[in-house]
Design a protein around this motif. Structure first.
Motif, PDB file in Angstrom:
ATOM      1  N   ALA A   1       6.890   2.648  -7.906  1.00 42.59           N
ATOM      2  CA  ALA A   1       8.303   2.316  -8.100  1.00 42.59           C
ATOM      3  C   ALA A   1       9.108   2.528  -6.824  1.00 42.59           C
ATOM      4  N   VAL A   2       8.928   3.691  -6.209  1.00 39.21           N
ATOM      5  CA  VAL A   2       9.704   4.035  -5.013  1.00 39.21           C
ATOM      6  C   VAL A   2       9.390   3.088  -3.857  1.00 39.21           C
ATOM      7  N   ALA A   3       8.151   2.623  -3.773  1.00 35.13           N
ATOM      8  CA  ALA A   3       7.754   1.734  -2.679  1.00 35.13           C
ATOM      9  C   ALA A   3       8.118   0.277  -2.924  1.00 35.13           C
ATOM     10  N   GLY A   4       8.752  -0.027  -4.061  1.00 31.51           N
ATOM     11  CA  GLY A   4       9.192  -1.392  -4.323  1.00 31.51           C
ATOM     12  C   GLY A   4       8.147  -2.286  -4.941  1.00 31.51           C
ATOM     13  N   LEU A   5       6.932  -1.813  -5.100  1.00 32.27           N
ATOM     14  CA  LEU A   5       5.858  -2.661  -5.619  1.00 32.27           C
ATOM     15  C   LEU A   5       6.127  -3.099  -7.050  1.00 32.27           C
ATOM     16  N   LEU A   6       6.626  -2.189  -7.879  1.00 29.74           N
ATOM     17  CA  LEU A   6       6.878  -2.520  -9.284  1.00 29.74           C
ATOM     18  C   LEU A   6       7.964  -3.578  -9.443  1.00 29.74           C
ATOM     19  N   SER A   7       8.855  -3.682  -8.484  1.00 26.42           N
ATOM     20  CA  SER A   7       9.957  -4.638  -8.604  1.00 26.42           C
ATOM     21  C   SER A   7       9.486  -6.089  -8.588  1.00 26.42           C
ATOM     22  N   LEU A   8       8.269  -6.320  -8.097  1.00 23.14           N
ATOM     23  CA  LEU A   8       7.773  -7.693  -7.993  1.00 23.14           C
ATOM     24  C   LEU A   8       7.376  -8.271  -9.345  1.00 23.14           C
ATOM     25  N   SER A   9       7.007  -7.393 -10.293  1.00 20.99           N
ATOM     26  CA  SER A   9       6.630  -7.872 -11.628  1.00 20.99           C
ATOM     27  C   SER A   9       6.881  -6.784 -12.657  1.00 20.99           C
ATOM     28  N   PRO A  10       8.162  -6.490 -12.919  1.00 23.66           N
ATOM     29  CA  PRO A  10       8.492  -5.363 -13.809  1.00 23.66           C
ATOM     30  C   PRO A  10       8.491  -5.707 -15.288  1.00 23.66           C
ATOM     31  N   GLY A  11       8.252  -6.973 -15.651  1.00 21.81           N
ATOM     32  CA  GLY A  11       8.430  -7.397 -17.029  1.00 21.81           C
ATOM     33  C   GLY A  11       9.899  -7.671 -17.296  1.00 21.81           C
ATOM     34  N   THR A  12      10.307  -7.606 -18.545  1.00 27.78           N
ATOM     35  CA  THR A  12      11.704  -7.858 -18.904  1.00 27.78           C
ATOM     36  C   THR A  12      12.376  -6.546 -19.287  1.00 27.78           C
ATOM     37  N   THR A  13      13.691  -6.580 -19.393  1.00 23.95           N
ATOM     38  CA  THR A  13      14.419  -5.381 -19.793  1.00 23.95           C
ATOM     39  C   THR A  13      14.066  -4.982 -21.224  1.00 23.95           C
ATOM     40  N   ARG A  14      13.690  -5.951 -22.046  1.00 23.26           N
ATOM     41  CA  ARG A  14      13.293  -5.655 -23.426  1.00 23.26           C
ATOM     42  C   ARG A  14      11.841  -5.175 -23.499  1.00 23.26           C
TER      43      ARG A  14
ATOM     44  N   ILE B   1      -2.919  11.953   3.706  1.00 25.47           N
ATOM     45  CA  ILE B   1      -3.000  10.772   2.845  1.00 25.47           C
ATOM     46  C   ILE B   1      -1.853  10.800   1.848  1.00 25.47           C
ATOM     47  N   ALA B   2      -0.923   9.856   1.979  1.00 21.41           N
ATOM     48  CA  ALA B   2       0.216   9.753   1.065  1.00 21.41           C
ATOM     49  C   ALA B   2      -0.006   8.559   0.142  1.00 21.41           C
ATOM     50  N   MET B   3      -0.079   8.816  -1.148  1.00 20.96           N
ATOM     51  CA  MET B   3      -0.365   7.735  -2.096  1.00 20.96           C
ATOM     52  C   MET B   3       0.698   6.643  -2.073  1.00 20.96           C
ATOM     53  N   SER B   4       1.942   7.017  -1.822  1.00 25.60           N
ATOM     54  CA  SER B   4       3.009   6.014  -1.791  1.00 25.60           C
ATOM     55  C   SER B   4       2.888   5.075  -0.590  1.00 25.60           C
ATOM     56  N   ASP B   5       2.302   5.548   0.500  1.00 24.14           N
ATOM     57  CA  ASP B   5       2.177   4.696   1.696  1.00 24.14           C
ATOM     58  C   ASP B   5       1.421   3.409   1.397  1.00 24.14           C
ATOM     59  N   ALA B   6       0.309   3.520   0.673  1.00 24.50           N
ATOM     60  CA  ALA B   6      -0.541   2.350   0.434  1.00 24.50           C
ATOM     61  C   ALA B   6       0.094   1.361  -0.536  1.00 24.50           C
ATOM     62  N   MET B   7       1.158   1.754  -1.228  1.00 25.82           N
ATOM     63  CA  MET B   7       1.830   0.796  -2.097  1.00 25.82           C
ATOM     64  C   MET B   7       2.432  -0.342  -1.275  1.00 25.82           C
ATOM     65  N   PHE B   8       2.790  -0.046  -0.032  1.00 33.01           N
ATOM     66  CA  PHE B   8       3.279  -1.109   0.845  1.00 33.01           C
ATOM     67  C   PHE B   8       2.140  -2.042   1.255  1.00 33.01           C
ATOM     68  N   THR B   9       0.921  -1.508   1.302  1.00 31.85           N
ATOM     69  CA  THR B   9      -0.229  -2.370   1.572  1.00 31.85           C
ATOM     70  C   THR B   9      -0.403  -3.372   0.446  1.00 31.85           C
ATOM     71  N   PHE B  10      -0.243  -2.927  -0.795  1.00 31.19           N
ATOM     72  CA  PHE B  10      -0.371  -3.832  -1.939  1.00 31.19           C
ATOM     73  C   PHE B  10       0.760  -4.866  -1.979  1.00 31.19           C
ATOM     74  N   ALA B  11       1.881  -4.540  -1.383  1.00 27.09           N
ATOM     75  CA  ALA B  11       3.024  -5.467  -1.370  1.00 27.09           C
ATOM     76  C   ALA B  11       3.036  -6.346  -0.124  1.00 27.09           C
ATOM     77  N   TRP B  12       1.889  -6.493   0.513  1.00 23.86           N
ATOM     78  CA  TRP B  12       1.807  -7.155   1.822  1.00 23.86           C
ATOM     79  C   TRP B  12       2.438  -8.545   1.846  1.00 23.86           C
TER      80      TRP B  12
END
Length: 369
Positions: free
Chosen positions: A144-157, A198-209
Motif C-alpha cells: 500500500a505504502v509503495a503505491g502498488l495496490l493503487s494500480l488495482s485496488p478493486g472498487t470501494t464496495r 533488505i526492506a520488503m517495501s523497496d521491492a514493491m517498486f520493482t513490481f510497479a516497474w
C-alpha cells in the motif's frame, strides 16, 4: 549425488513467520546447514493452524530440514551459548525491527568482530534507516505504502486483497537469498562479510516497474485500472463464465488477440480495442458469460492464444504438468510420521536436495543439546 552449491555453509536463522524462514529454507535446500534460533516457547508459526497431528502445517512446510534451538535472547548467559555458532557461521538472517539485535549485543558491528567473514542479512518492512524504519506493518501495508495496490485496488464496495504475499516473498525472501548469494561471491573475492539491509517495501517498486516507467516518461502515473497489466486493457484481464468461474485472458500480442476475437466472433468494429476499450470489454464479458468454463477450455486451448481457465488450488496441484515437474515431490516429515509437501521453492532440481531425501520438521531443543 553431486555436491550441492551451499554444502558446508552454516546459517544462523533468527527469523520467524514467513519471509526469513522461506529464505533459509531455500538455503537449506541448496545444501546449507540451517540452525534456527527460537524463543523458549518457539517460533509463533509453530502455533499456526491447521495442525498435522501435533505439528503446525505452515511451520512444517517452511522449516523442515533445519535444526532448531531454544534460547532466551534477553538472558546474557543463554546469549553466550551463541558464540561458538557465530564463530563458525557463514550467514545470519534476522527479522527484528532495526536496532533490536544491537541492543541484545548481536548486531552486525559486534558480531563481525567475532567473525569478519559473516554475511549478516536483516529483513525488515522499511529498512534499517529512514523515517518509516520503526513503523510496524505486514505485506499489505508495504504494498500500500509503495503505491502498488493503487494500480488495482478493486472498487470501494469490494476492495481487492491480493492473493499473493508479494512483499513477504517477493520483497523479503527472494531478495534476501539473491543478496546473500551475491555477498558470498563478494566474500570469495575480498574475504570479508557484510551487512545486508533488505526492506520488503523497496521491492514493491520493482513490481510497479511498468506504471513507474509510464509516469516518469509522461509525467502522469497510472491510476486504478489504467495500467495495461492491471485492468487497463480488455486484452488482459479476468472474465466470468456462465458457471461462476473465470477465464484469464492474456492476449496482448496482436496475433493472439486476433485469434481470441475470432473464437468469440467479436464484431470487427470492436476488435480495434483502441477505439472504445469499454465497449470491447463489455462485448467480451457478455460472450464469455454465455458459456461454461469447460466449453471455453475446449474452444480456446487448441488455439494457443494465451487464454486459460482459472484453476482452483486443488486442480492446480493435480495438474499433470506440475505433477511431471515434481513441484510437490519434496516433503516435510512430522514427528508422528505424517508427510506434507514442502513449500515450493524456485531452485533448479540439480542445485537442491533430492526429492526423496528426509526432511524432518525440527524439534525445539535447548541450545546445550
Amino acid at each position: 549425488m553431486a555436491h550441492l552449491p551451499l554444502e558446508g555453509l552454516v546459517v544462523l536463522d533468527f527469523s520467524t513467520l514467513l519471509p526469513g524462514p522461506l529464505a533459509t529454507l531455500m538455503l537449506a535446500e541448496a545444501g546449507a546447514e540451517v540452525i534456527k534460533v527460537e524463543k523458549p516457547q518457539g517460533d509463533d508459526m509453530r502455533h499456526f493452524p491447521p495442525q498435522l497431528g501435533e505439528t503446525s502445517a505452515p511451520f512444517a512446510v517452511l522449516n523442515a530440514g533445519k535444526r532448531s534451538i531454544a534460547l532466551d535472547l534477553k538472558n546474557p548467559d543463554q546469549r553466550a551459548a551463541l558464540r561458538p555458532l557465530v564463530e563458525r557461521a557463514d550467514i545470519l538472517v534476522e527479522q527484528f525491527r532495526p536496532g533490536v539485535m544491537a541492543k541484545l549485543g548481536l548486531g552486525y558491528e559486534a558480531l563481525k568482530v567475532i567473525n569478519p567473514r559473516l554475511v549478516y542479512c536483516s529483513i525488515t518492512g522499511f529498512g534499517q534507516e529512514g523515517p518509516r524504519a520503526q513503523e510496524a506493518g505486514h505485506d499489505l501495508n508495504y504494498a500500500a505504502v509503495a503505491g502498488l495496490l493503487s494500480l488495482s485496488p478493486g472498487t470501494t464496495r469490494s476492495p481487492t486483497v491480493p492473493p499473493m504475499l508479494a512483499a513477504d516473498i517477493g520483497g523479503g525472501s527472494l531478495p534476501a537469498v539473491l543478496n546473500i548469494l551475491l555477498a558470498l561471491r563478494r566474500r570469495d573475492l575480498t574475504g570479508e562479510g557484510m551487512h545486508l539491509d533488505i526492506a520488503m517495501s523497496d521491492a514493491m517498486f520493482t513490481f510497479a516497474w511498468y506504471g513507474l516507467a509510464q509516469g516518469h516518461a509522461t509525467g502522469r502515473f497510472p491510476g486504478a485500472g489504467e495500467n495495461v497489466l492491471a485492468g487497463g486493457s480488455p486484452r488482459y484481464g479476468l472474465y466470468a463464465t456462465r458457471d461462476g468461474r473465470f477465464l484469464a485472458v492474456g492476449a496482448l500480442e496482436q496475433k493472439f488477440w486476433d485469434t481470441f476475437c475470432g473464437a468469440l466472433d467479436l464484431p470487427e468494429a470492436l476488435r480495434d480495442d483502441r477505439r472504445d476499450p469499454a465497449a470491447t470489454r463489455a462485448a467480451i464479458t457478455e460472450r464469455i458469460a454465455a458459456q461454461d468454463a469447460d466449453e471455453w477450455r475446449r474452444r480456446l486451448t487448441p488455439l494457443d492464444c494465451c487464454c486459460t481457465v482459472v484453476a482452483s488450488l486443488d486442480e492446480a496441484v493435480r495438474d499433470p504438468h506440475f505433477t511431471a515437474r515434481g513441484l510437490m515431490g519434496a516433503t516435510a516429515a512430522t514427528p508422528d510420521g505424517s508427510r506434507i509437501p514442502l513449500a515450493a521453492v524456485p531452485i533448479d532440481p540439480q542445485l537442491r536436495r533430492a526429492r526423496d531425501e528426509q526432511r524432518p520438521v525440527p524439534a525445539l531443543k535447548p541450545a546445550s543439546q
